[in-house]
Scaffold this active site. Structure first.
Site, PDB file in Angstrom:
ATOM      1  N   ALA A  72      14.002  14.772 -22.961  1.00  0.00           N
ATOM      2  CA  ALA A  72      13.156  14.657 -24.414  1.00  0.00           C
ATOM      3  C   ALA A  72      12.055  13.702 -24.317  1.00  0.00           C
ATOM      4  CB  ALA A  72      14.126  14.455 -25.589  1.00  0.00           C
ATOM      5  N   GLU A 118      19.851  19.199 -19.738  1.00  0.00           N
ATOM      6  CA  GLU A 118      20.760  19.709 -20.574  1.00  0.00           C
ATOM      7  C   GLU A 118      20.177  21.348 -21.000  1.00  0.00           C
ATOM      8  OE1 GLU A 118      20.282  16.256 -22.890  1.00  0.00           O
ATOM      9  OE2 GLU A 118      22.350  16.017 -22.886  1.00  0.00           O
TER      10      GLU A 118
END
Ligand code: DAK
Length: 264
Positions: A72, A118
């Protein structure tokens, strides 16, 4: 499906359909495809476009040869408060990927770290290049995985290796990932995208209702006890005898010809 139907196509997220295969490509090279809010928003839109399109039967999510995604976007997160981090739609966008009913294939080369790892694990299959590197290095920046890393990685590779990767921030090579069942195959960097698309096309050629049910049943195996899982599988199995594709598939077998599946 042509490009004009894909509103989700932006500069940082390239979205296209190759016949029955939807292809979503992260395109933020200067930040190693770090997943910021706008990319995640476009990703969810792209997935929803593809989910709605009957012609799309499987979806590839890819990065570049150098980076699938380095996580992220840390610049966006650095000053965030608890309220901002946990606010929707930011949170639900990450969950949305794992809820896609159509098969997702991650084409991973280079860095797949933090949210990148992820994202790959939220897909159903991972084709990795020899240069792929997986990791959950969040501990090194003062946090822990927040988009499924502690849960999905542990389920896939087991507690021992997950602890090493999550507590020490150690990375896993493509070969290591293959040895521990994190990826389906490792291929030369020149062909990782083609190999991922090949697998996606193979799945796209199967009867779509059965594919959707098969995905659902396999995912349920991870969070159901065996008896409940077997009962769930049986129900889905029986329900497929109401589809034209089951009749066609079995008839084609008897007639020694290729089946023509229509998704009904
Ligand atoms: N965010 C923002 N920018 C990034 C970035 C990231 N994750 N990773 C790399 N970049 C940027 C760098 O800042 C640099 O930009 P400039 O300085 O050139 O402007 C550019 O990409 C190239 O990076 P490097 O210069 O660092 O390149 P190197 O080859 O030297 O190193 C690296 C590559 C991948 C080892 C290194 O960049 C790195 O360690 N990156 C950070 C990896 C990381 O810590 N990832 C985990 C981030 S935390 C949640 C949802 C998601 C998440 C959590 C919760 N909820 C819904 C609740 C996920 C969290 C994370 O992923």
């Amino acid at each position: 499906m042509d490009r004009s139907q894909l509103a989700s196509n932006t500069k940082e997220l390239l979205v296209e359909a190759e016949g029955p295969v939807g292809v979503i490509t992260l395109n933020r090279p200067a930040a190693l495809n770090a997943l910021n809010h706008s990319i995640m928003e476009a990703m969810v839109e792209a997935l929803e476009d593809f989910e709605r399109a009957p012609s799309i039967r499987s979806i590839v999510i890819a990065g570049s040869a150098k980076a699938f995604a380095a996580g992220a976007d840390i610049k966006e997160m650095e000053k965030a408060t608890v309220a901002e981090m946990s606010r929707d739609p930011h949170l639900s966008r990450w969950d949305r990927v794992g809820k896609c009913p159509k098969p997702l294939i991650a084409a991973v080369s280079g860095f797949a770290l933090g949210g990148g790892c992820e994202l790959a694990m939220a897909c159903d299959l991972i084709v990795a290049s020899e240069t792929a590197v997986f990791g959950q290095p969040e501990i090194m920046i003062g946090v822990i995985p927040g988009a499924g890393g502690t849960q999905r990685l542990t389920r896939i590779v087991g507690k021992t290796l997950a602890m090493e990767m999550i507590l020490a921030g150690r990375r896993l090579s493509a070969r290591g990932a293959l040895a521990h069942g994190l990826v389906n195959r490792v291929v030369p960097v020149e062909s990782f995208l083609d190999e991922a698309k090949k697998l996606a096309h193979e799945i796209a050629a199967q009867p779509p209702i059965a594919v959707r049910m098969a995905k659902e049943a396999v995912l349920k195996a991870l969070d159901m006890d065996l008896d409940t899982g077997l009962a769930f599988e049986r129900k889905l199995f029986y329900s497929l005898f109401d589809t034209e594709d089951q009749k066609e598939g079995m008839r084609a077998f008897m007639e020694k010809r290729a089946a023509r599946f229509i998704g009904k």
